[in-house]
Scaffold this motif. Structure first.
Motif, PDB file in Angstrom:
ATOM      1  N   GLU A   1      -4.555  -6.141   4.476  1.00  0.00           N
ATOM      2  CA  GLU A   1      -3.675  -5.524   3.472  1.00  0.00           C
ATOM      3  C   GLU A   1      -2.811  -4.439   4.099  1.00  0.00           C
TER       4      GLU A   1
ATOM      5  N   LEU B   1       0.839  -1.195   0.000  1.00  0.00           N
ATOM      6  CA  LEU B   1       0.000   0.000   0.000  1.00  0.00           C
ATOM      7  C   LEU B   1       0.868   1.237   0.000  1.00  0.00           C
TER       8      LEU B   1
ATOM      9  N   GLY C   1       1.110  -4.688   4.082  1.00  0.00           N
ATOM     10  CA  GLY C   1       1.763  -3.747   3.181  1.00  0.00           C
ATOM     11  C   GLY C   1       2.717  -2.791   3.854  1.00  0.00           C
TER      12      GLY C   1
END
Length: 317
Positions: A236, A2, A240
């Motif tokens: 995530e 991310l 990330g």
């Protein structure tokens, strides 16, 4: 992984058609001149029906101010807030959104049962008939005759939770909802919240207990200095922005050369050695594990990143 750019792009995109909460460019400051504090600074956020969203951030990040604007308790200096297409105050009056807040008191002379019945009576006969069910769901049935003043902090939080459920809201906003609760009460609270989420209720909660966000939230929004610095599915976000932890016992021969090689590796951070065991963090844990094993290290351990690691990365100055 991310990135900040990806996060900003997601924030500025058009709101989804099924959004029940929409914050557009909201800002709020307090004080003037040298005492001016920008509590919320241009926040954009859309939340869909049925989502469970954790709002994280250090003290002073703007979480509570953002929630106050969502509930119509304060107005933004700029930007718009809509709850199911309604102004926040109107949404609250209609009962489609309810909250469990840190602030706000209870009538200490009333019993727990009287308190819940009083608020339920404002919503009509059908809600009054649901009082026994609400008391049972919030684990207050055995406390109905206890005066609120005699309840512990955690028990009073559960009373506030029961009051929020009387309107049977579509959206539930929780600001540090388990503060003061013991471990058993916290577990029971989140069991109820999971059942509500599975039934389609939208839940937004701010918490300092990162493990609660990690275990319960399907999406995590991180605020820092009045702005959103990350917004992604919790798993995530954790993967990330949090490098894996790697630990191994150093070989008897060649340990110095191995440590030198690790220190020069661009993806290694927080390298430490204690009693012949090296620990470090790296986004390239598989490659680092190969280096360690190839040099004769043993007892290798690789630990997945936690939400706490990601949170620290996002909010450190």
């Amino acid at each position: 992984m991310l990135t900040t750019t990806q996060t900003q792009t997601a924030q500025t995109a058009a709101p989804p058609a099924d959004a029940v909460i929409e914050l557009r460019g909201i800002s709020r400051h307090f004080g003037t001149g040298a005492d001016r504090v920008q509590a919320v600074d241009g926040v954009d956020l859309s939340i869909r029906r049925g989502e469970v969203v954790a709002l994280l951030g250090p003290n002073g990040a703007g979480k509570t101010t953002a929630l106050d604007m969502l509930l119509g308790l304060t107005d933004p200096d700029a930007g718009t807030v809509r709850v199911l297409g309604l102004a926040p105050a109107r949404a609250a009056r209609s009962g489609v959104i309810a909250a469990v807040l840190q602030t706000g008191g209870l009538l200490s002379d009333l019993t727990v049962g009287e308190t819940v019945q009083l608020i339920a009576s404002l919503h009509g006969r059908a809600t009054l008939d649901r009082v026994p069910e609400i008391l049972e769901r919030t684990d207050l049935a055995h406390l109905t005759r206890r005066r609120v003043s005699k309840c512990s902090g955690g028990e009073q939080q559960r009373v506030k939770f029961a009051l929020a459920l009387t309107a049977d809201p579509d959206i539930l906003v929780l600001d540090e909802p388990t503060a003061g609760m013991d471990v058993t009460a916290r577990r029971r609270f989140w069991d109820v919240m999971r059942a509500d989420a599975d039934a389609g209720r939208t839940i937004v909660f701010a918490t300092h207990y990162l493990e609660e966000a990690e275990q319960f939230a399907r999406r995590t929004v991180v605020m820092h200095r009045g702005r959103i610095v990350a917004d992604a599915p919790t798993a995530e976000l954790r993967a990330g922005l949090g490098a894996r932890s790697v630990a191994a016992t150093l070989p008897r021969e060649g340990a110095e050369q191995l440590l030198s090689a690790l220190q020069q590796h661009a993806d290694v951070v927080d390298l430490r050695v204690d009693a012949g065991r090296v620990t470090l963090r790296s986004a390239e844990s598989d490659a680092i594990a190969g280096v360690l094993l190839g040099a004769g290290a043993h007892a290798l351990e690789i630990t997945a990143p936690t939400l706490e690691t990601a949170f620290t990365t996002l909010t450190e100055d």
